[in-house]
Design a protein around this motif. Structure first.
Motif, mmCIF file in Angstrom:
data_model
loop_
_atom_site.group_PDB
_atom_site.id
_atom_site.type_symbol
_atom_site.label_atom_id
_atom_site.label_comp_id
_atom_site.label_asym_id
_atom_site.label_seq_id
_atom_site.Cartn_x
_atom_site.Cartn_y
_atom_site.Cartn_z
ATOM 1 N N SER A 41 14.964 6.068 29.867
ATOM 2 C CA SER A 41 14.227 5.113 28.789
ATOM 3 C C SER A 41 13.638 3.921 29.468
ATOM 4 C CB SER A 41 15.054 4.961 27.644
ATOM 5 O OG SER A 41 15.993 4.033 28.167
ATOM 6 N N THR A 42 12.362 3.729 29.333
ATOM 7 C CA THR A 42 11.715 2.605 29.793
ATOM 8 C C THR A 42 12.195 1.164 29.097
ATOM 9 O OG1 THR A 42 10.042 3.912 30.408
ATOM 10 C CG2 THR A 42 9.598 1.707 30.554
ATOM 11 N N ARG A 43 12.465 0.409 30.193
ATOM 12 C CA ARG A 43 12.921 -1.074 29.505
ATOM 13 C C ARG A 43 11.999 -2.020 30.186
ATOM 14 N NH1 ARG A 43 17.862 -2.500 31.525
ATOM 15 N NH2 ARG A 43 18.068 -4.238 30.216
ATOM 16 N N LEU A 44 11.552 -3.099 29.483
ATOM 17 C CA LEU A 44 10.909 -4.129 30.154
ATOM 18 C C LEU A 44 11.900 -5.246 30.468
ATOM 19 C CD1 LEU A 44 7.647 -4.676 27.785
ATOM 20 C CD2 LEU A 44 7.829 -3.787 29.860
ATOM 21 N N LEU A 45 11.552 -5.651 31.671
ATOM 22 C CA LEU A 45 12.324 -6.542 32.352
ATOM 23 C C LEU A 45 11.810 -8.068 32.528
ATOM 24 C CD1 LEU A 45 14.384 -4.698 35.020
ATOM 25 C CD2 LEU A 45 15.072 -5.134 32.719
ATOM 26 N N LEU A 46 12.284 -9.209 32.204
ATOM 27 C CA LEU A 46 11.868 -10.447 32.530
ATOM 28 C C LEU A 46 12.447 -11.039 33.490
ATOM 29 C CD1 LEU A 46 11.747 -11.820 28.545
ATOM 30 C CD2 LEU A 46 9.706 -10.890 30.073
ATOM 31 N N ASP A 56 7.862 -4.441 23.791
ATOM 32 C CA ASP A 56 8.963 -4.485 24.728
ATOM 33 C C ASP A 56 9.053 -2.939 25.493
ATOM 34 O OD1 ASP A 56 9.412 -6.875 24.452
ATOM 35 O OD2 ASP A 56 11.095 -6.461 22.782
ATOM 36 N N VAL A 57 8.434 -2.053 25.236
ATOM 37 C CA VAL A 57 8.515 -0.631 25.474
ATOM 38 C C VAL A 57 7.100 -0.045 26.075
ATOM 39 C CG1 VAL A 57 9.478 1.632 25.124
ATOM 40 C CG2 VAL A 57 10.321 -0.248 23.856
ATOM 41 N N GLU A 58 7.331 0.619 27.040
ATOM 42 C CA GLU A 58 6.151 1.250 27.874
ATOM 43 C C GLU A 58 6.136 2.571 27.824
ATOM 44 O OE1 GLU A 58 3.601 -0.795 30.808
ATOM 45 O OE2 GLU A 58 4.145 0.875 31.775
ATOM 46 N N ILE A 59 5.626 3.485 27.587
ATOM 47 C CA ILE A 59 5.831 4.929 27.875
ATOM 48 C C ILE A 59 4.707 5.468 28.756
ATOM 49 C CG2 ILE A 59 6.813 5.355 25.559
ATOM 50 C CD1 ILE A 59 4.458 7.144 24.863
ATOM 51 N N ILE A 60 4.988 6.497 29.536
ATOM 52 C CA ILE A 60 4.146 7.168 30.384
ATOM 53 C C ILE A 60 3.713 8.617 29.814
ATOM 54 C CG2 ILE A 60 3.582 7.786 32.682
ATOM 55 C CD1 ILE A 60 4.239 4.887 32.388
ATOM 56 N N ASP A 61 2.597 8.890 29.308
ATOM 57 C CA ASP A 61 2.083 10.138 29.103
ATOM 58 C C ASP A 61 1.526 10.579 30.091
ATOM 59 O OD1 ASP A 61 1.117 12.212 27.680
ATOM 60 O OD2 ASP A 61 -0.590 11.028 26.549
ATOM 61 N N VAL A 62 2.110 11.571 30.574
ATOM 62 C CA VAL A 62 1.615 12.189 31.969
ATOM 63 C C VAL A 62 0.874 13.761 31.369
ATOM 64 C CG1 VAL A 62 2.129 13.504 33.934
ATOM 65 C CG2 VAL A 62 3.445 11.495 33.396
ATOM 66 N N ARG A 63 -0.463 13.871 31.471
ATOM 67 C CA ARG A 63 -1.073 15.019 31.031
ATOM 68 C C ARG A 63 -1.720 15.804 32.208
ATOM 69 N NH1 ARG A 63 -3.373 11.035 27.999
ATOM 70 N NH2 ARG A 63 -2.790 10.829 25.921
ATOM 71 N N PRO A 64 -2.225 16.943 32.147
ATOM 72 C CA PRO A 64 -2.672 17.894 33.246
ATOM 73 C C PRO A 64 -3.992 17.207 33.428
ATOM 74 C CG PRO A 64 -2.017 19.222 31.472
ATOM 75 C CD PRO A 64 -1.769 17.884 30.983
ATOM 76 N N LEU A 109 14.125 -0.399 39.798
ATOM 77 C CA LEU A 109 14.869 -1.420 39.283
ATOM 78 C C LEU A 109 15.848 -0.935 38.267
ATOM 79 C CD1 LEU A 109 11.653 -3.813 38.501
ATOM 80 C CD2 LEU A 109 13.221 -4.419 40.293
ATOM 81 N N SER A 110 15.457 0.022 37.736
ATOM 82 C CA SER A 110 16.405 0.833 36.514
ATOM 83 C C SER A 110 17.844 1.049 37.279
ATOM 84 C CB SER A 110 15.771 2.042 35.966
ATOM 85 O OG SER A 110 15.398 2.905 37.157
ATOM 86 N N SER A 129 8.381 -3.249 33.811
ATOM 87 C CA SER A 129 9.160 -2.146 33.300
ATOM 88 C C SER A 129 9.943 -1.771 34.486
ATOM 89 C CB SER A 129 8.252 -0.951 32.691
ATOM 90 O OG SER A 129 7.566 -0.517 34.011
ATOM 91 N N ASP A 130 11.332 -1.444 33.956
ATOM 92 C CA ASP A 130 12.513 -1.107 35.108
ATOM 93 C C ASP A 130 12.045 0.224 35.764
ATOM 94 O OD1 ASP A 130 15.044 0.349 32.894
ATOM 95 O OD2 ASP A 130 12.921 0.688 32.968
#
Length: 640
Positions: free
Chosen positions: A98-103, A57-65, A157-158, A118-119
């Motif tokens: 924080s990231t939430r998954l919406l249905l 239910d959770v998705e994270i964004i890993d932002v790298r150089p 959406l958030s 994701s919101d």
């Protein structure tokens, strides 16, 4: 890539389930190809659990150089699969929440469509998902049932404070529905005038597009005009945010629609790293704050996404595919790359090879394939290497194509076969995936345009430069010979042209003389004819006059008559004429007699012997008696 690295890469992907090759290579390169360290890097210690044990239910964004992915340039957000998402307490979006998954359950025409998103996405992104299911353009979608109605498609959406499960109702405006069913085909051929104001250059462009063009295609086509990459364009004036919407359905103002475009400014954000489970709320808040300093980096405003293909699947327009290739190549690897020709393969061959020898260039066709493990390394370490890039731009015309999708590969092979023949297509078809990407060097030699060499992707920078230099040397030698031959041929052609011109000039002079001679003869003939006609007319006149005078001439008197004069006429030929006249006859009768005999006084003088007199100067009414031309006289006729 060595077999050992390929094995490490395969083991890493098997352990982590990371399908994205660029992300996998990034982890391994950052870990110096230490498998254990790379796995720990991809799966931090506080979240190393099996995929089945992790929350979906959770998705994270890993932002790298971006340097970690493409060797430099602007950072790109990299999406990590939800299978490896951490717990909600450690998952943060780029906006700091924080990231939430919406249905979403979307009710449309008695059907229920279930979507998950994701919101940290926007309302427009939800409409894109709905489009993928219903094929209804975003610009025609009306979503009802919101607890808090969004003001536009760009609303996050958030920010709507939505519950996890939502029920929305999808409808279509009646007028749009009619256009979809009945009149869309009629409106697509319609042409629309777009007046685009470029704020960067302070310049206005007035362009015309067919109604079948999408907003995204318009943005791509004006990219070179405004000198702003598509991803950096900020537009004002579009009725909808959906780039897939056609101009015919976008409710544009008629007869022209005004727009503004400018360079989009990027936001500075702190890079958010996964944090320990015992981190405090204050530390999270600090991590999301904007700041300036050595740790700053660029991140795109858009949410997490996977890298787009350099050319979409099934592209129909080859030119549009090449433009997309250049834009997406820049998105991936930065602005430092060879200048790709924005046209078809046939146009690239015409521009480079089918010109006079002095203007020709080598053609380098770059073939990309996202399925090859060499593609990312080749692009970042070789193709975008400054020396290679400068050498390619200076000596080659570079054209790029993506073979990732079979449809695009087939299209390329068809173009190659059409432009260079079946053998060239066979050469390309024989290149294995493991040897891609590749640079195909094409040159024109002795009136033949053909493949000179194929440079595969499994080489180093020095080998690549050596191959390019070798191709340029061969091409330069051949070019010098062909330039010399063309110059000699041009000189011969010039001599021939000069000879032809001299011959033509001489021929024209002769023709002019001949024409002048003909004109002279014609004029002389006409003059002779005129004189002859005048002479005939004169003779006819004289003959008529002679006959008239002959009819009026009195009869010659008999010798026995009294009062007669015998006049003898000596002609210019020496012959004589003799006739009797009454002394009462006038001089006119004598002269008429001479006219009847063919001696007109206009041409002859009538001279008396003693005293010498020109009788034609006397009064013609004077009688013979008055002129003392009796009883006899000899008159002499002299030509005037």
């Amino acid at each position: 890539m060595s077999e050992n690295k390929e094995e490490i890469l395969a083991n890493f992907q098997a352990c982590t389930d990371i399908d994205d090759l660029g992300i996998a290579l990034d982890h391994l390169e950052q870990s110096k190809w230490n498998l254990l360290e790379a796995i720990q890097r991809a799966m931090p210690q506080d979240s190393q659990t099996l995929p089945s044990e992790q929350s979906p239910d959770v998705e994270i964004i890993d932002v790298r150089p971006a340097a970690a992915v493409n060797g430099g340039g602007i950072g790109v957000p990299v999406t990590i699969s939800p299978d490896f998402a951490q717990t909600p307490s450690t998952s943060f979006s780029k906006y700091g929440a924080s990231t939430r998954l919406l249905l979403f359950d979307i009710h449309y025409l008695d059907n229920m469509i279930r979507l998950q998103i994701s919101d940290d996405n926007r309302v427009g992104d939800l409409k894109v998902l709905i489009f993928s299911k219903t094929q209804i353009p975003s610009c025609q979608q009306i979503l009802g049932g919101w607890e808090k109605e969004p003001s536009s498609d760009s609303v996050l959406l958030s920010s709507l404070n939505l519950p996890r499960e939502n029920l929305l109702f999808l409808t279509i405006p009646e007028q749009n529905n009619l256009s979809v069913n009945s009149s869309s085909n009629d409106s697509l051929p319609q042409k629309y005038w777009l007046v685009i104001y470029d704020e960067k250059k302070n310049k206005e462009h007035r362009l015309q597009f067919l109604g079948s063009k999408t907003i995204g295609e318009v943005k791509a086509e004006v990219r070179n005009l405004v000198d702003i990459p598509v991803r950096s364009q900020h537009w004002t004036g579009w009725p909808t945010d959906d780039d897939r919407c056609t101009l015919a359905r976008a409710s544009l103002n008629l007869p022209e629609h005004r727009l503004k475009v400018r360079q989009q400014k990027r936001e500075f954000k702190r890079v958010i790293e996964p944090m320990d489970s015992d981190s405090s709320v204050e530390e999270f808040e600090d991590a999301s704050e904007s700041f300036t300093g050595e740790d700053e980096m660029f991140v795109e405003e858009i949410g997490s996404r996977k890298l787009q293909p350099l050319i979409p699947d099934g592209v129909e327009d080859e030119t549009a595919g090449c433009i997309h290739f250049n834009d997406e190549f820049t998105n991936r690897y930065g602005d430092l790359h060879p200048e790709f020709f924005p046209g078809t393969l046939e146009d690239a061959i015409k521009e480079s090879c089918l010109k006079p020898a002095r203007e020709r260039r080598l053609l380098a066709v770059y073939l990309h394939h996202d399925g090859s493990v060499l593609s990312n390394v080749f692009c970042t370490e070789l193709l975008c290497f400054e020396s290679v890039m400068q050498y390619l731009n200076s000596n080659f015309l570079v054209w790029g194509w993506d073979l990732t999708f079979d449809s695009n590969k087939t299209k390329f092979l068809t173009s190659m076969s059409k432009s260079l023949g079946n053998m060239a297509a066979v050469t390309v078809r024989s290149i294995d995936l493991e040897r891609l990407p590749a640079l195909i060097i094409i040159m024109r030699m002795r009136s033949n345009t053909e493949i000179f060499s194929v440079i595969n992707g499994n080489i180093g920078v020095s080998e690549l430069l050596t191959s390019l230099i070798q191709a340029v040397d061969v091409f330069s030698d051949q070019q010098r010979l062909e330039v010399q031959e063309e110059d000699e041929r041009a000189a011969r052609e010039m001599i021939k042209i000069e000879q032809d011109q001299a011959y033509q000039a001489s021929l024209e002079i002769d023709q002019a003389k001949e024409e002048a001679k003909k004109q002279q003869i014609m004029m002389e003939t006409q003059e002779k004819r005129r004189i002859e006609e005048e002479k005939q007319q004169e003779e006819a006149r004289k003959e008529a006059e002679r006959r008239l005078l002959e009819s009026q001439l009195p009869d010659e008197p008999d010798e026995s008559c009294e009062g007669i004069s015998k006049i003898r006429f000596r002609l210019p030929s020496g012959d004589f004429l003799e006739r009797r006249f009454s002394i009462l006859n006038s001089l006119q009768v004598v002269l008429h007699y001479l006219v009847v005999k063919g001696y007109h006084t206009e041409n002859y003088k009538v001279i008396s012997s003693w005293p010498r007199r020109d009788l034609t100067t006397f009064d013609v009414h004077s009688t013979i008696k008055e002129l003392k031309l009796y009883p006899q006289e000899t008159l002499i006729l002299e030509e005037r």
